[in-house]
Design an enzyme around this catalytic site. Structure first.
Site, PDB file in Angstrom:
ATOM      1  N   ASN A  77      33.679  22.625  72.462  1.00 58.85           N
ATOM      2  CA  ASN A  77      32.360  22.806  71.845  1.00 58.85           C
ATOM      3  C   ASN A  77      32.278  22.075  70.508  1.00 58.85           C
ATOM      4  OD1 ASN A  77      34.162  24.829  70.897  1.00 58.85           O
ATOM      5  ND2 ASN A  77      32.492  26.171  70.286  1.00 58.85           N
ATOM      6  N   MET A  78      31.057  21.678  70.168  1.00 55.64           N
ATOM      7  CA  MET A  78      30.824  20.889  68.955  1.00 55.64           C
ATOM      8  C   MET A  78      29.574  21.426  68.258  1.00 55.64           C
ATOM      9  SD  MET A  78      30.152  16.780  68.703  1.00 55.64           S
ATOM     10  CE  MET A  78      28.464  16.803  69.278  1.00 55.64           C
ATOM     11  N   GLU A  79      29.756  21.965  67.075  1.00 53.38           N
ATOM     12  CA  GLU A  79      28.632  22.448  66.266  1.00 53.38           C
ATOM     13  C   GLU A  79      28.482  21.513  65.074  1.00 53.38           C
ATOM     14  OE1 GLU A  79      30.159  26.257  65.148  1.00 53.38           O
ATOM     15  OE2 GLU A  79      30.019  27.067  67.188  1.00 53.38           O
ATOM     16  N   HIS A  90      28.129  22.567  74.234  1.00 55.67           N
ATOM     17  CA  HIS A  90      29.085  23.535  74.772  1.00 55.67           C
ATOM     18  C   HIS A  90      30.254  22.814  75.446  1.00 55.67           C
ATOM     19  CE1 HIS A  90      26.312  27.266  74.684  1.00 55.67           C
ATOM     20  NE2 HIS A  90      25.951  26.394  73.758  1.00 55.67           N
ATOM     21  N   GLU A  92      31.735  23.228  78.271  1.00 59.12           N
ATOM     22  CA  GLU A  92      31.527  22.876  79.678  1.00 59.12           C
ATOM     23  C   GLU A  92      30.704  21.592  79.786  1.00 59.12           C
ATOM     24  OE1 GLU A  92      31.084  25.719  78.091  1.00 59.12           O
ATOM     25  OE2 GLU A  92      31.102  27.464  79.420  1.00 59.12           O
ATOM     26  N   CYS A 117      28.197  30.594  79.429  1.00 51.75           N
ATOM     27  CA  CYS A 117      26.912  31.203  79.076  1.00 51.75           C
ATOM     28  C   CYS A 117      25.828  30.754  80.052  1.00 51.75           C
ATOM     29  CB  CYS A 117      26.533  30.801  77.654  1.00 51.75           C
ATOM     30  SG  CYS A 117      25.961  29.106  77.538  1.00 51.75           S
ATOM     31  N   CYS A 120      25.020  27.019  80.032  1.00 51.66           N
ATOM     32  CA  CYS A 120      26.006  26.198  80.752  1.00 51.66           C
ATOM     33  C   CYS A 120      25.870  26.357  82.259  1.00 51.66           C
ATOM     34  CB  CYS A 120      27.426  26.557  80.328  1.00 51.66           C
ATOM     35  SG  CYS A 120      27.797  25.926  78.688  1.00 51.66           S
TER      36      CYS A 120
HETATM   37  O1  DUR Z   1      29.590  28.916  77.567  1.00 48.61           O
HETATM   38  C1  DUR Z   1      29.811  28.752  76.371  1.00 48.61           C
HETATM   39  C2  DUR Z   1      29.395  29.664  75.389  1.00 48.61           C
HETATM   40  C3  DUR Z   1      29.532  29.310  74.060  1.00 48.61           C
HETATM   41  N1  DUR Z   1      30.090  28.119  73.716  1.00 48.61           N
HETATM   42  C4  DUR Z   1      30.172  27.725  72.303  1.00 48.61           C
HETATM   43  C5  DUR Z   1      28.823  27.355  71.702  1.00 48.61           C
HETATM   44  C6  DUR Z   1      29.033  27.647  70.241  1.00 48.61           C
HETATM   45  O2  DUR Z   1      29.656  26.512  69.659  1.00 48.61           O
HETATM   46  C7  DUR Z   1      30.019  28.801  70.236  1.00 48.61           C
HETATM   47  C8  DUR Z   1      29.377  30.146  70.015  1.00 48.61           C
HETATM   48  O3  DUR Z   1      28.395  30.389  70.965  1.00 48.61           O
HETATM   49  O4  DUR Z   1      30.659  28.793  71.514  1.00 48.61           O
HETATM   50  C9  DUR Z   1      30.552  27.250  74.676  1.00 48.61           C
HETATM   51  O5  DUR Z   1      31.067  26.176  74.363  1.00 48.61           O
HETATM   52  N2  DUR Z   1      30.410  27.593  75.978  1.00 48.61           N
HETATM   53 ZN    ZN Z   2      27.603  27.531  77.288  1.00 47.73          ZN
END
Ligand code: DUR
Ligand code: ZN
Length: 292
Positions: A77-79, A90, A92, A117, A120
């Site tokens: 994941n990348m924020e 996300h 995935e 989630c 995804c």
């Molecule tokens: O299915 C998921 C759910 C959450 N996240 C990441 C998104 C965000 O960066 C962090 C919190 O939701 O987790 C994923 O990568 N995949």
């Molecule tokens: Zn997700």
């Protein structure tokens, strides 16, 4: 014990910094560790998770997409600090986008460190596959079990999926001098032509030229529910981090996109601007053949 074996296999074959594994490398790891495929994939998730960028949540998610070719593609994941939460990529999506960049047409399995989630699940539904296995640390499911009564491509009249669409025909076939600049532009154009944009027809691709001359590529992958769509800059930046670079290694950045009602430039430039001072260079092209 087997996890110790995995650590030493990874070190011995210099695989511990890779973000993508060939079928031969996987065979070696399976043999040397005596792990089963799912157990090996779950044991490799920390390699993916450590590539995550989580300035907001601190919550690292790792994923692996196993392609029909037998290659394994990592994702994390990348924020991005300074942007709304909706800009997050996300794990995935990063893993499947990674597989898309290597022209996989089918995903066998997605292994992920936390339950996927809803966003995804919707993103993966766009693969339009009759079956997709999801492997979690303690369980496994078919996507259809986790997304009953799904809304998807068929509702908008699409018959193909995210990795099976026709190629685009943006721009002229160019034979420019082989400068770094032109090669990066052509890479972005290739990615635009390989992108999946059946709903907006805004095919788009990104190429980031790095200080060492390497290119990081991204392509646009749309979703029938629109919001889970994966932008080309998100995918290119995800590749940058998966390959172990930092954003200060970006020397130039290019986006090529089709002229359409929807445009990627503003969102891509905004995302890039949060991580790099480099200006995004843009080329808008018409479709040459009457494909779209
Ligand atoms: O299915 C998921 C759910 C959450 N996240 C990441 C998104 C965000 O960066 C962090 C919190 O939701 O987790 C994923 O990568 N995949
Ligand atoms: Zn997700």
């Amino acid at each position: 014990m087997t996890h110790e074996a995995l650590k030493s296999s990874l070190q011995q074959h210099r695989l511990e910094h890779l973000c993508r594994f060939s079928p031969e490398q996987i065979t070696t790891l399976l043999q040397e560790t005596q792990l089963g495929e799912d157990t090996l994939a779950l044991a490799l998730l920390p390699l993916a998770r450590q590539k995550s960028q989580v300035p907001v949540s601190g919550f690292r998610v790792g994923a692996i997409a196993i392609g029909g070719s037998g290659h394994w593609y990592l994702g994390a994941n990348m924020e991005t600090a300074g942007l709304p939460l909706s800009s997050a990529l996300h794990a995935e999506q990063a893993a499947i986008g990674h597989a898309a960049l290597f022209d996989e047409h089918h995903i066998e399995k997605v292994i992920v460190s936390a339950s996927p989630c809803g966003h995804c699940r919707q993103f993966m539904h766009e693969l339009n596959q009759t079956s997709l296995m999801l492997v979690l640390p303690d369980d496994h499911f078919m996507l259809a079990e986790l997304l009953p009564h799904a809304f998807g491509p068929a509702d908008l009249g699409q018959t193909y999926g995210m990795l099976n669409g026709p190629a685009g025909a943006l721009g002229q076939q160019q034979k420019p001098p082989q400068t770094e600049h032109n090669l990066a532009c052509l890479a972005a154009q290739d990615e635009a032509n390989a992108s999946y944009a059946p709903y907006s027809h805004n095919r788009a691709g990104v190429a980031l030229l790095l200080e060492d001359g390497q290119l990081c590529r991204g392509r646009y992958l749309e979703n029938a529910a629109f919001n889970p769509s994966l932008g080309p800059m998100q995918l290119a930046l995800s590749q940058l981090f998966l390959q172990g670079y930092t954003a200060d290694k970006i020397r130039r950045a290019f986006i090529v996109e089709a002229k359409a009602e929807v445009q990627q430039y503003d969102a891509a430039a905004q995302l890039l601007s949060r991580l790099s001072a480099v200006t995004l260079e843009r080329l808008v092209l018409d479709t040459v053949r009457g494909e779209e």
